[in-house]
Enzyme design. Structure first.
Site, mmCIF file in Angstrom:
data_model
loop_
_atom_site.group_PDB
_atom_site.id
_atom_site.type_symbol
_atom_site.label_atom_id
_atom_site.label_comp_id
_atom_site.label_asym_id
_atom_site.label_seq_id
_atom_site.Cartn_x
_atom_site.Cartn_y
_atom_site.Cartn_z
ATOM 1 N N ARG A 17 38.445 43.477 37.386
ATOM 2 C CA ARG A 17 37.299 43.608 38.299
ATOM 3 C C ARG A 17 37.611 43.130 39.712
ATOM 4 N NH1 ARG A 17 32.635 40.753 35.067
ATOM 5 N NH2 ARG A 17 34.423 39.479 34.464
ATOM 6 N N ASN A 35 31.891 44.780 33.434
ATOM 7 C CA ASN A 35 32.411 44.773 32.060
ATOM 8 C C ASN A 35 31.275 45.118 31.115
ATOM 9 O OD1 ASN A 35 35.006 43.985 32.649
ATOM 10 N ND2 ASN A 35 34.741 41.852 32.043
#
Length: 742
Positions: A17, A35
């Site tokens: 990320r 996520n």
């Protein structure tokens, strides 16, 4: 325009990320990344050229630990996002994200660990998104701190700032901690009395090792028993206490330089030692450590520190250490603090604990270079639970239970088979409980409900019995699959083969369809079935299970087959190991078939040779005789013994007649191994199937596999060996999972 991207694979806990955040920001794109239970979802919008660059760089520059197995991309109308942000994880939906293995300490963390100016100087739990525990601390998906065993440690303000900063390499590093807010170590006596905490505890461990004491050390996936590997008295005491008479111990070295003092790793073996998985690697000895480390063998199992705690210990002493699994032989590795005080106090003088819980046991992996290729002998820490990706989709969700020895199990769905960590030999109540615990744990982690159970055909395997009860309790079908066919399926699946192959499955034992013990099989296979086209001429195992532990019984059976009762009058190492009364009784047992089942096992032929030339009459661990024979192989010996192909049998008797007459005893191991390779060549030429798969425990023998490959490739056959799962029974679960899948 707007791009919606769905990624599946090992994409959580690897810095994915923050990587996406930095990339999108650099290209001036807006949107978000998150996520979820399936993997990573991304939405980015902006100019079309910038989006194309984003998509290209997403794959080309992804974090080193990330593995993308599928990528769905959808082009949509833009919605006017104002910024790019990292959104909070969401846990709903089907669990498809892959859990990462535990990864060895990275170079950046190591630099900080030994920098006196750094706030994590000598902190045994230093980590970042590029390294540290994953599989052994995660409790459920998605992989976020509240779902790990680190949830009880509240981060201090500095750690929290690192954790929330996308530009920091510890952004969302779930085990992130420091000496102020994280776990710590404590040293106890064998009586369970606290000696010291933190830095003082580490100093006392180093002193104890220097003084020749045994220390139990809690690591990533369980405990090690450690002692000075150069101190014969300490190593011998560890053997006595662990009841492990000769089986080799693994040795942990400070660095490659120290390895090279005691061993001669090849370039490939050096690369394996340094890999992020940090497996135990079997390497040639240069000079002896303590003689009891690996008695009678020319190789040692070497590995490097893979956790900060190990690095600190190995830099605190000037010698390598034995680092063997913290358990009683044949029991599961110990992982919990209370369990360690209870079970390891009889082995160790001191016990080093820490207060970061281990969610699941995970022993060290073992790798060996076979035929020029790295092959896992034990697939566990560093590799599990990374999946095997299949070249097809499974028709049903399957739970595959593996075998009894070197057990792993697997869950399979769609084109993915997730193989468990190494469990061991499921032969007693303790290991059966551990097996059951791990099966339910992995099923719960992935919210997995099987539609089919597959197990080994052997009716006396504990895993088979467990599978019968489990399948009946769930009301789902159970398939019992022949052991050696499963070995070949395993090789086919991991190598992506769909067409028919000729499988060569050689091992110690496996239950055959005819009720005898197989182990020297040639099978023409596909995913729906097999034809047993050739096999080693069966011989009796006098005493059944006792013959597996006493090579002399196997050799005597061959001598009875060749010479009848007069074999008792021969003057050789095997016959001399018995008394005359024993020989009379064993002949009766052999001739009448009393507790003397038939076997076609190549593994047992290795045992017989070891007995006949006086290497071992009794074994102290599985495969001991074969390992010594492998060590004695001389590549300069090119000749071989005779053998015969009769109907579907390979007659071993001509080989043993010549072997017994061979006056060059030092060349017997080489000629024997060359003969086995020639057998392979003759059968493959006769059957004529182009693709040949080698599997089974015997295919861990480097000179044998190398010779088979040399012979077959010279005749333009294609040879496939294992590279991702073990050729031994640790690979059976993959083969079971793919059966009847097409």
């Amino acid at each position: 325009m707007r791009l919606k991207i769905s990624l599946k694979g090992a994409v959580q806990g690897v810095g994915f990320r923050p990587f996406v955040f930095r990339l999108a920001t650099e290209l001036g794109l807006k949107g978000w990344v998150i996520n979820d239970s399936s993997g990573v979802e991304i939405e980015v919008e902006g100019e079309e050229k910038a989006l194309q660059k984003f998509l290209l760089r997403l794959n080309a520059e992804k974090p080193p630990l990330a593995h993308i197995y599928s990528q769905d991309v959808e082009y949509l109308m833009d919605v006017g996002y104002a910024t790019f942000e990292i959104r909070e994880s969401r846990g709903e939906g089907r669990k498809e994200v892959l859990v990462l293995p535990d990864i060895a300490t990275c170079e950046e963390c190591l630099r900080e660990l030994f920098d006196p100016k750094d706030r994590r100087y000598l902190y045994p739990f230093i980590n970042c998104t590029n390294c540290g525990p994953r599989f052994t601390i995660i409790e459920k998906l998605p992989y976020d701190r509240p779902h790990t065993t680190m949830k009880t440690f509240e981060m201090c303000p500095i750690c929290k700032e690192e954790y929330k900063n996308p530009a920091n390499r510890r952004f969302h590093a779930q085990p992130n901690a420091c000496p102020v807010c994280g776990p710590w170590v404590s040293l106890y006596t064998s009586e369970g009395i606290l000696k010291a905490d933190r830095d003082k505890a580490l100093k006392l461990v180093a002193k104890a090792l220097k003084d020749g004491l045994i220390v139990a050390v809690k690591g990533i996936g369980g405990f090690h028993l450690m002692c000075d590997a150069t101190n014969e008295e300490a190593v011998r005491l560890l053997r006595e206490r662990k009841r492990r008479s000769e089986k080799p111990f693994a040795v942990m070295f400070r660095d490659l330089e120290q390895v090279s003092v005691y061993a001669e790793p090849t370039e490939l073996e050096r690369a394996l030692l340094l890999s992020p998985e940090r497996p135990i690697v079997l390497v040639r000895k240069r000079r002896d450590l303590a003689s009891s480390v690996a008695p009678g063998l020319k190789r040692i199992g070497a590995f490097l520190p893979y956790s900060p705690l190990h690095h600190i210990i190995l830099r605190s002493v000037d010698f390598p250490v034995v680092a063997t699994s913290g358990n009683l032989s044949d029991e599961p590795i110990v992982k919990d603090n209370a369990e360690a005080i209870q079970k390891l106090s009889s082995f160790a003088h001191m016990i080093l604990l820490h207060n970061r819980d281990i969610k699941r046991r995970c022993d060290d992996s073992v790798v060996k270079v076979i035929g020029g290729v790295p092959v896992p002998i034990r697939r566990s820490r560093g590799y599990a639970p990374m999946p095997a990706k299949l070249p097809f989709k499974l028709s049903r969700k399957v739970l595959a239970l593996g075998g009894m020895l070197k057990n792993t199990f697997a869950i399979g769905f769609e084109d993915t088979v997730i193989i468990s960590q190494h469990i061991g030999d499921v032969e007693n109540l303790e290991t059966l409980r551990s097996f059951e615990e791990m099966v339910f744990d992995l099923m719960e982690l992935y919210e997995f409900e099987p539609e089919l159970v597959v197990c080994d055909l052997h009716p006396r395997y504990e895993t088979t019995r467990w599978g019968e009860v489990f399948a009946q309790s769930r009301g789902i079908p159970l398939i019992k699959l022949q052991h050696h066919y499963t070995h070949i399926l395993s090789c086919m699946a991991e190598r992506g083969l769909k067409e028919r192959v000729l499988g060569v499955a050689w091992d110690g034992t496996g239950y055959g369809e005819d009720g005898t013990l197989w182990g020297g099989e040639f099978m023409v296979c596909d995913y729906r079935g097999y034809d047993r086209v050739f096999y080693i001429k069966p011989f009796r195992l006098i005493g059944g299970e006792r013959a597996v532990k006493e090579p002399r019984r196997v050799a005597l059976s061959l001598l009875f087959e060749m010479y009848g009762k007069s074999a008792s009058d021969l003057n050789n190492e095997t016959v001399r190991s018995f008394t005359q009364d024993e020989l009379k009784n064993l002949y009766i047992a052999w001739s009448k078939g009393i507790n003397s089942p038939y076997s076609s096992s190549v593994g047992r032929l290795f045992d017989a040779v070891a007995s006949l030339i006086g290497i071992r009459q009794k074994l102290s661990y599985e495969g001991q005789g074969a390992m010594i024979l492998e060590d004695l192989y001389d590549p300069l010996v090119k000749d071989h013994y005779a053998f015969a192909l009769e109907d579907k049998h390979i007659d071993w008797r001509p080989m043993f007649y010549e072997l017994l007459e061979d006056r060059e005893k030092e060349k017997v191991p080489s000629r024997f191994i060359n003969t086995l390779a020639k057998m392979c060549l003759e059968v493959v030429l006769r059957i004529g199937v182009e693709k040949v798969c080698l599997s089974g425990g015997v295919m861990q023998n480097d000179p044998l596999v190398s010779k088979i490959r040399e012979f077959l490739e010279k005749e333009n056959f294609k040879v496939y060996t294992h590279q991702k799962v073990p050729p031994n029974d640790g690979g059976l679960s993959l083969g079971q999972a793919v059966y009847a899948s097409l």
